[in-house]
Design a protein around this motif. Sequence first.
Motif, PDB file in Angstrom:
ATOM      1  N   ALA A  82       0.842  -1.187   0.000  1.00 51.96           N
ATOM      2  CA  ALA A  82       0.000   0.000   0.000  1.00 51.96           C
ATOM      3  C   ALA A  82       0.881   1.242   0.000  1.00 51.96           C
ATOM      4  O   ALA A  82       1.821   1.352   0.786  1.00 51.96           O
ATOM      5  CB  ALA A  82      -0.919  -0.007   1.217  1.00 51.96           C
ATOM      6  N   VAL A  83       0.575   2.188  -0.886  1.00 52.68           N
ATOM      7  CA  VAL A  83       1.359   3.414  -1.024  1.00 52.68           C
ATOM      8  C   VAL A  83       0.412   4.605  -1.058  1.00 52.68           C
ATOM      9  O   VAL A  83      -0.606   4.576  -1.758  1.00 52.68           O
ATOM     10  CB  VAL A  83       2.208   3.387  -2.324  1.00 52.68           C
ATOM     11  N   THR A  84       0.735   5.656  -0.304  1.00 56.64           N
ATOM     12  CA  THR A  84      -0.016   6.911  -0.379  1.00 56.64           C
ATOM     13  C   THR A  84       0.664   7.807  -1.416  1.00 56.64           C
ATOM     14  O   THR A  84       1.854   8.134  -1.292  1.00 56.64           O
ATOM     15  CB  THR A  84      -0.055   7.610   0.983  1.00 56.64           C
ATOM     16  N   VAL A  85      -0.078   8.184  -2.440  1.00 59.03           N
ATOM     17  CA  VAL A  85       0.479   8.937  -3.564  1.00 59.03           C
ATOM     18  C   VAL A  85       0.845  10.353  -3.120  1.00 59.03           C
ATOM     19  O   VAL A  85       0.055  11.048  -2.477  1.00 59.03           O
ATOM     20  CB  VAL A  85      -0.533   8.992  -4.728  1.00 59.03           C
ATOM     21  N   SER A  86       2.060  10.756  -3.474  1.00 59.92           N
ATOM     22  CA  SER A  86       2.528  12.121  -3.187  1.00 59.92           C
ATOM     23  C   SER A  86       3.342  12.611  -4.369  1.00 59.92           C
ATOM     24  O   SER A  86       4.228  11.895  -4.864  1.00 59.92           O
ATOM     25  CB  SER A  86       3.382  12.141  -1.911  1.00 59.92           C
ATOM     26  N   GLU A  87       3.035  13.799  -4.833  1.00 62.57           N
ATOM     27  CA  GLU A  87       3.702  14.334  -6.028  1.00 62.57           C
ATOM     28  C   GLU A  87       5.215  14.371  -5.898  1.00 62.57           C
ATOM     29  O   GLU A  87       5.935  14.260  -6.892  1.00 62.57           O
ATOM     30  CB  GLU A  87       3.186  15.751  -6.316  1.00 62.57           C
ATOM     31  N   SER A  88       5.728  14.535  -4.692  1.00 67.25           N
ATOM     32  CA  SER A  88       7.158  14.757  -4.500  1.00 67.25           C
ATOM     33  C   SER A  88       7.950  13.487  -4.187  1.00 67.25           C
ATOM     34  O   SER A  88       9.157  13.557  -3.966  1.00 67.25           O
ATOM     35  CB  SER A  88       7.371  15.760  -3.361  1.00 67.25           C
ATOM     36  N   THR A  89       7.285  12.332  -4.159  1.00 70.74           N
ATOM     37  CA  THR A  89       7.998  11.114  -3.770  1.00 70.74           C
ATOM     38  C   THR A  89       8.114  10.141  -4.945  1.00 70.74           C
ATOM     39  O   THR A  89       7.436  10.285  -5.970  1.00 70.74           O
ATOM     40  CB  THR A  89       7.285  10.402  -2.608  1.00 70.74           C
ATOM     41  N   VAL A 119      12.710   2.794 -10.689  1.00 69.57           N
ATOM     42  CA  VAL A 119      12.184   3.947  -9.949  1.00 69.57           C
ATOM     43  C   VAL A 119      10.890   4.419 -10.606  1.00 69.57           C
ATOM     44  O   VAL A 119      10.850   4.655 -11.822  1.00 69.57           O
ATOM     45  CB  VAL A 119      13.211   5.098  -9.912  1.00 69.57           C
ATOM     46  N   PHE A 120       9.852   4.565  -9.794  1.00 69.35           N
ATOM     47  CA  PHE A 120       8.554   5.027 -10.281  1.00 69.35           C
ATOM     48  C   PHE A 120       8.251   6.380  -9.630  1.00 69.35           C
ATOM     49  O   PHE A 120       8.323   6.514  -8.407  1.00 69.35           O
ATOM     50  CB  PHE A 120       7.444   4.046  -9.921  1.00 69.35           C
ATOM     51  N   LYS A 121       7.894   7.378 -10.428  1.00 60.64           N
ATOM     52  CA  LYS A 121       7.534   8.699  -9.904  1.00 60.64           C
ATOM     53  C   LYS A 121       6.033   8.758  -9.614  1.00 60.64           C
ATOM     54  O   LYS A 121       5.212   8.528 -10.504  1.00 60.64           O
ATOM     55  CB  LYS A 121       7.913   9.785 -10.918  1.00 60.64           C
ATOM     56  N   ASP A 122       5.696   9.088  -8.358  1.00 56.88           N
ATOM     57  CA  ASP A 122       4.282   9.205  -7.992  1.00 56.88           C
ATOM     58  C   ASP A 122       3.570  10.260  -8.832  1.00 56.88           C
ATOM     59  O   ASP A 122       2.375  10.130  -9.143  1.00 56.88           O
ATOM     60  CB  ASP A 122       4.142   9.576  -6.509  1.00 56.88           C
ATOM     61  N   SER A 123       4.278  11.307  -9.206  1.00 56.66           N
ATOM     62  CA  SER A 123       3.651  12.397  -9.966  1.00 56.66           C
ATOM     63  C   SER A 123       3.091  11.921 -11.303  1.00 56.66           C
ATOM     64  O   SER A 123       2.131  12.508 -11.823  1.00 56.66           O
ATOM     65  CB  SER A 123       4.665  13.525 -10.201  1.00 56.66           C
ATOM     66  N   GLU A 124       3.671  10.852 -11.847  1.00 59.06           N
ATOM     67  CA  GLU A 124       3.197  10.323 -13.127  1.00 59.06           C
ATOM     68  C   GLU A 124       1.955   9.452 -12.956  1.00 59.06           C
ATOM     69  O   GLU A 124       1.319   9.077 -13.938  1.00 59.06           O
ATOM     70  CB  GLU A 124       4.319   9.520 -13.799  1.00 59.06           C
ATOM     71  N   TRP A 125       1.622   9.105 -11.703  1.00 56.78           N
ATOM     72  CA  TRP A 125       0.436   8.296 -11.452  1.00 56.78           C
ATOM     73  C   TRP A 125      -0.836   9.140 -11.381  1.00 56.78           C
ATOM     74  O   TRP A 125      -1.930   8.641 -11.640  1.00 56.78           O
ATOM     75  CB  TRP A 125       0.581   7.529 -10.133  1.00 56.78           C
ATOM     76  N   ILE A 126      -0.685  10.394 -10.985  1.00 54.91           N
ATOM     77  CA  ILE A 126      -1.846  11.260 -10.751  1.00 54.91           C
ATOM     78  C   ILE A 126      -2.618  11.480 -12.050  1.00 54.91           C
ATOM     79  O   ILE A 126      -2.038  11.805 -13.095  1.00 54.91           O
ATOM     80  CB  ILE A 126      -1.393  12.598 -10.140  1.00 54.91           C
ATOM     81  N   GLY A 127      -3.918  11.259 -11.967  1.00 56.29           N
ATOM     82  CA  GLY A 127      -4.779  11.410 -13.141  1.00 56.29           C
ATOM     83  C   GLY A 127      -5.012  10.128 -13.903  1.00 56.29           C
ATOM     84  O   GLY A 127      -5.895  10.061 -14.763  1.00 56.29           O
ATOM     85  N   LYS A 128      -4.225   9.094 -13.607  1.00 60.56           N
ATOM     86  CA  LYS A 128      -4.429   7.806 -14.274  1.00 60.56           C
ATOM     87  C   LYS A 128      -5.556   7.036 -13.585  1.00 60.56           C
ATOM     88  O   LYS A 128      -5.762   7.165 -12.377  1.00 60.56           O
ATOM     89  CB  LYS A 128      -3.144   6.969 -14.239  1.00 60.56           C
ATOM     90  N   PRO A 129      -6.280   6.218 -14.319  1.00 57.89           N
ATOM     91  CA  PRO A 129      -7.335   5.409 -13.695  1.00 57.89           C
ATOM     92  C   PRO A 129      -6.748   4.251 -12.890  1.00 57.89           C
ATOM     93  O   PRO A 129      -5.662   3.752 -13.213  1.00 57.89           O
ATOM     94  CB  PRO A 129      -8.141   4.890 -14.889  1.00 57.89           C
ATOM     95  N   PHE A 130      -7.446   3.850 -11.829  1.00 58.67           N
ATOM     96  CA  PHE A 130      -7.032   2.659 -11.097  1.00 58.67           C
ATOM     97  C   PHE A 130      -7.018   1.468 -12.053  1.00 58.67           C
ATOM     98  O   PHE A 130      -7.884   1.331 -12.923  1.00 58.67           O
ATOM     99  CB  PHE A 130      -7.992   2.386  -9.939  1.00 58.67           C
ATOM    100  N   GLY A 131      -6.017   0.605 -11.883  1.00 55.64           N
ATOM    101  CA  GLY A 131      -5.842  -0.527 -12.781  1.00 55.64           C
ATOM    102  C   GLY A 131      -4.799  -0.269 -13.850  1.00 55.64           C
ATOM    103  O   GLY A 131      -4.476  -1.161 -14.641  1.00 55.64           O
ATOM    104  N   SER A 132      -4.220   0.954 -13.863  1.00 56.24           N
ATOM    105  CA  SER A 132      -3.243   1.311 -14.896  1.00 56.24           C
ATOM    106  C   SER A 132      -1.936   0.548 -14.709  1.00 56.24           C
ATOM    107  O   SER A 132      -1.527   0.224 -13.599  1.00 56.24           O
ATOM    108  CB  SER A 132      -2.957   2.812 -14.862  1.00 56.24           C
ATOM    109  N   LYS A 133      -1.289   0.311 -15.810  1.00 58.10           N
ATOM    110  CA  LYS A 133       0.036  -0.279 -15.842  1.00 58.10           C
ATOM    111  C   LYS A 133       1.032   0.859 -16.043  1.00 58.10           C
ATOM    112  O   LYS A 133       0.944   1.599 -17.030  1.00 58.10           O
ATOM    113  CB  LYS A 133       0.126  -1.285 -16.996  1.00 58.10           C
ATOM    114  N   VAL A 134       1.959   1.038 -15.084  1.00 60.09           N
ATOM    115  CA  VAL A 134       2.910   2.151 -15.178  1.00 60.09           C
ATOM    116  C   VAL A 134       4.331   1.599 -15.245  1.00 60.09           C
ATOM    117  O   VAL A 134       4.634   0.542 -14.690  1.00 60.09           O
ATOM    118  CB  VAL A 134       2.758   3.123 -13.985  1.00 60.09           C
ATOM    119  N   PHE A 135       5.209   2.358 -15.910  1.00 57.09           N
ATOM    120  CA  PHE A 135       6.563   1.892 -16.180  1.00 57.09           C
ATOM    121  C   PHE A 135       7.586   2.707 -15.401  1.00 57.09           C
ATOM    122  O   PHE A 135       7.394   3.894 -15.116  1.00 57.09           O
ATOM    123  CB  PHE A 135       6.861   1.965 -17.673  1.00 57.09           C
ATOM    124  N   SER A 136       8.698   2.053 -15.090  1.00 58.29           N
ATOM    125  CA  SER A 136       9.790   2.701 -14.358  1.00 58.29           C
ATOM    126  C   SER A 136      10.811   3.256 -15.334  1.00 58.29           C
ATOM    127  O   SER A 136      10.682   3.112 -16.556  1.00 58.29           O
ATOM    128  CB  SER A 136      10.465   1.690 -13.430  1.00 58.29           C
TER     129      SER A 136
END
Length: 308
Positions: A33-40, A48-65
Amino acid sequence: MLAVDPAKKLSFNRLISNGDLVIVYERHDNMKAVTVSESTVLQNRFGVFKDSEWIGKPFGSKVFSNKGGFVYLLAPTPELWTLVLSHRTQILYIADISFVIMYLEVVPGCLVLETGTGSGSLTTSLARAVAPTGHVHTFDFHEQRAGSARDDFERTGLSSLISVRARDIQGEGFPSEFAGLADAVFLDLPQPWLAIPSAAKMLKQDGTLCSFSPCVEQVQRSCETLQNSFTDIRTFEVLLRTYEVREGKMENLNGDNNGSNGSLPCKRRQRSNGSYVPDSIVSSVMARPCGEARGHTGYLTFARLKWL
């Protein structure tokens, strides 16, 4: 997990926002479990995954490092929360939880009393079952544990559906303010028979009770006490067997020449040790029991309050 607006309607936010709780899924046995924060950023074996790139994406998204590895960003459902929460005590898992909710007849609008909050695994699922107009009142005798559970419910967005109190239900019983108001009561106590008389006073007519006990001696003594005020007393043990289904390679010794299509069978080549040389290697979907399957967790005893 679930957002409840002032009009008591459920809303499901499908886009990830700053501050949201997200379940980062690497594989079926590795989630966090991770709490999304723009700066982390999140670092794991995939990069390495940037939280800022997760914001606005729908749940279930596949994100790349940065290395091309990937994870999935899942919504924190009660089922997934049960798998990633901090274990302050032994918890109930999905098989027992689903059975409890079904047999306690918990539906939206119910008022449920729970004692033995522990890590909050069952409490989270109860909250979803009673939403949006019901409520779960949960009690734990350990003040620090109750506080940690309260923080978790804030984090998962369920605090409007759950109230947590520190109270010794075995010694003091349930608060009198709930007398005759509860639709269901759940007990997870070392000596549940001490709390059963108080639970009977809390239940509505025809209300249901469940007691979770790891030992059959606890079940026997609880059933003796239940006979005074309850009927339809039943005990269950839920055993879940999980299977792995995956594609694998198999040796085909017969090929397509087994005579099933009307052609004559071919003679197979034999090695010097007596074994046969496979005609081909084929892909096949195979199923086998998981080696990490859980065995006995506990006994679930259900009963219904007698009509007066």
